[in-house]
Design a protein around this motif. Structure first.
Motif, PDB file in Angstrom:
ATOM      1  N   ALA A  47       0.842  64.693  83.191  1.00 41.07           N
ATOM      2  CA  ALA A  47       1.836  64.185  82.241  1.00 41.07           C
ATOM      3  C   ALA A  47       1.987  62.668  82.363  1.00 41.07           C
ATOM      4  O   ALA A  47       2.089  61.968  81.346  1.00 41.07           O
ATOM      5  N   VAL A  48       1.988  62.150  83.578  1.00 42.16           N
ATOM      6  CA  VAL A  48       2.082  60.698  83.783  1.00 42.16           C
ATOM      7  C   VAL A  48       0.860  60.007  83.187  1.00 42.16           C
ATOM      8  O   VAL A  48       0.978  59.000  82.472  1.00 42.16           O
ATOM      9  N   ALA A  49      -0.322  60.537  83.458  1.00 41.57           N
ATOM     10  CA  ALA A  49      -1.557  59.925  82.950  1.00 41.57           C
ATOM     11  C   ALA A  49      -1.597  59.945  81.421  1.00 41.57           C
ATOM     12  O   ALA A  49      -1.896  58.936  80.778  1.00 41.57           O
ATOM     13  N   ARG A  54      -0.935  57.329  76.117  1.00 43.26           N
ATOM     14  CA  ARG A  54      -0.273  57.336  74.811  1.00 43.26           C
ATOM     15  C   ARG A  54       0.507  56.032  74.596  1.00 43.26           C
ATOM     16  O   ARG A  54       0.513  55.474  73.497  1.00 43.26           O
ATOM     17  N   HIS A  55       1.121  55.529  75.656  1.00 45.22           N
ATOM     18  CA  HIS A  55       1.863  54.265  75.574  1.00 45.22           C
ATOM     19  C   HIS A  55       0.910  53.116  75.211  1.00 45.22           C
ATOM     20  O   HIS A  55       1.245  52.267  74.388  1.00 45.22           O
ATOM     21  N   PHE A  56      -0.272  53.094  75.804  1.00 45.00           N
ATOM     22  CA  PHE A  56      -1.287  52.089  75.460  1.00 45.00           C
ATOM     23  C   PHE A  56      -1.626  52.176  73.970  1.00 45.00           C
ATOM     24  O   PHE A  56      -1.720  51.165  73.293  1.00 45.00           O
ATOM     25  N   GLY A  60      -1.027  49.555  70.967  1.00 41.65           N
ATOM     26  CA  GLY A  60      -2.218  49.079  70.274  1.00 41.65           C
ATOM     27  C   GLY A  60      -3.106  48.209  71.141  1.00 41.65           C
ATOM     28  O   GLY A  60      -3.725  47.264  70.651  1.00 41.65           O
ATOM     29  N   THR A  61      -3.173  48.513  72.429  1.00 47.30           N
ATOM     30  CA  THR A  61      -4.008  47.727  73.329  1.00 47.30           C
ATOM     31  C   THR A  61      -5.224  48.529  73.781  1.00 47.30           C
ATOM     32  O   THR A  61      -5.260  49.753  73.645  1.00 47.30           O
ATOM     33  N   ASN A  62      -6.199  47.839  74.314  1.00 47.67           N
ATOM     34  CA  ASN A  62      -7.443  48.447  74.768  1.00 47.67           C
ATOM     35  C   ASN A  62      -7.191  49.356  75.966  1.00 47.67           C
ATOM     36  O   ASN A  62      -6.552  48.961  76.925  1.00 47.67           O
ATOM     37  N   ILE A  63      -7.745  50.566  75.906  1.00 47.78           N
ATOM     38  CA  ILE A  63      -7.577  51.509  77.011  1.00 47.78           C
ATOM     39  C   ILE A  63      -8.880  51.699  77.789  1.00 47.78           C
ATOM     40  O   ILE A  63      -8.885  52.269  78.868  1.00 47.78           O
ATOM     41  N   ILE A  64      -9.993  51.190  77.265  1.00 43.84           N
ATOM     42  CA  ILE A  64     -11.302  51.357  77.902  1.00 43.84           C
ATOM     43  C   ILE A  64     -11.373  50.470  79.145  1.00 43.84           C
ATOM     44  O   ILE A  64     -11.173  49.256  79.081  1.00 43.84           O
ATOM     45  N   THR A  65     -11.692  51.075  80.276  1.00 43.25           N
ATOM     46  CA  THR A  65     -11.676  50.394  81.568  1.00 43.25           C
ATOM     47  C   THR A  65     -12.480  49.106  81.574  1.00 43.25           C
ATOM     48  O   THR A  65     -12.014  48.086  82.060  1.00 43.25           O
ATOM     49  N   GLY A  76       7.347  51.142  80.048  1.00 43.35           N
ATOM     50  CA  GLY A  76       7.046  52.545  80.303  1.00 43.35           C
ATOM     51  C   GLY A  76       6.783  52.766  81.791  1.00 43.35           C
ATOM     52  O   GLY A  76       7.449  52.178  82.646  1.00 43.35           O
ATOM     53  N   TRP A  77       5.794  53.615  82.108  1.00 37.12           N
ATOM     54  CA  TRP A  77       5.446  53.878  83.508  1.00 37.12           C
ATOM     55  C   TRP A  77       4.952  52.616  84.211  1.00 37.12           C
ATOM     56  O   TRP A  77       4.956  52.541  85.439  1.00 37.12           O
ATOM     57  N   PHE A  78       4.518  51.630  83.440  1.00 40.76           N
ATOM     58  CA  PHE A  78       3.981  50.399  84.016  1.00 40.76           C
ATOM     59  C   PHE A  78       5.066  49.533  84.650  1.00 40.76           C
ATOM     60  O   PHE A  78       4.754  48.544  85.300  1.00 40.76           O
ATOM     61  N   CYS A  79       6.314  49.919  84.501  1.00 42.21           N
ATOM     62  CA  CYS A  79       7.406  49.241  85.220  1.00 42.21           C
ATOM     63  C   CYS A  79       7.372  49.598  86.705  1.00 42.21           C
ATOM     64  O   CYS A  79       7.793  48.804  87.540  1.00 42.21           O
ATOM     65  N   TRP A  80       6.877  50.795  87.022  1.00 45.19           N
ATOM     66  CA  TRP A  80       6.904  51.288  88.401  1.00 45.19           C
ATOM     67  C   TRP A  80       5.541  51.225  89.085  1.00 45.19           C
ATOM     68  O   TRP A  80       5.466  51.230  90.309  1.00 45.19           O
ATOM     69  N   SER A  81       4.493  51.238  88.302  1.00 44.93           N
ATOM     70  CA  SER A  81       3.136  51.224  88.849  1.00 44.93           C
ATOM     71  C   SER A  81       2.249  50.411  87.917  1.00 44.93           C
ATOM     72  O   SER A  81       2.337  50.563  86.697  1.00 44.93           O
TER      73      SER A  81
END
Length: 148
Positions: A47-49, A54-56, A60-65, A76-81
């Protein structure tokens, strides 16, 4: 290794875990019914992943590594990690390992996944983020931990 994107490594690790559990079930550390706790951890990690991905997409940002980062996401979760997708994958793998009885071989695979993610994917992404966002990313690094 650029062809082996993180979701594929995640799925490959699950396949290896299932195969090892079936072929070489030694060192089971967590008996039934306690292994069912792994289901909760696995689902929570997934669910976190998924919600981080989904937040990315919503932003509208790139998700490809190995693609060029175009936005610094700190909500979102990026506040904590700084890496909640990798954290989620890792938790999910830990949950699957527990569900399978926490065989030593499966726990080794979880650790191997975390090391590969940390040393290969995250290291690459952090260099790209630093190159693109400089001081803004450095400030984010100082404020937010890599994992949790």
């Amino acid at each position: 290794m650029q062809k082996l994107l993180p979701p594929r490594l995640f799925l490959l690790t699950i396949g290896l875990m299932l195969g090892l559990r079936w072929l070489w079930p030694i060192g089971l550390l967590v008996p039934t019914p306690f292994n069912w706790l792994g289901l909760l951890i696995g689902v929570a990690g997934l669910a976190v992943a998924i919600s981080s991905a989904r937040h990315f997409r919503q932003i509208g940002t790139n998700i490809i590594t190995f693609g060029q980062p175009d936005r610094l996401v700190i909500s979102g979760w990026f506040c904590w990690s700084r890496n909640p997708m990798y954290l989620g994958f890792s938790l999910s793998l830990l949950g699957i390992a527990l569900l399978l009885g926490a065989a030593i071989s499966n726990l080794v695979l979880v650790v191997a996944f975390v090391i590969i993610v940390d040393r290969w994917y995250i290291a690459f992404e952090e260099r790209a983020m630093l190159a693109n966002f400089g001081e803004q990313y450095t400030a984010y690094q100082a404020q937010t931990r890599r994992w949790i």
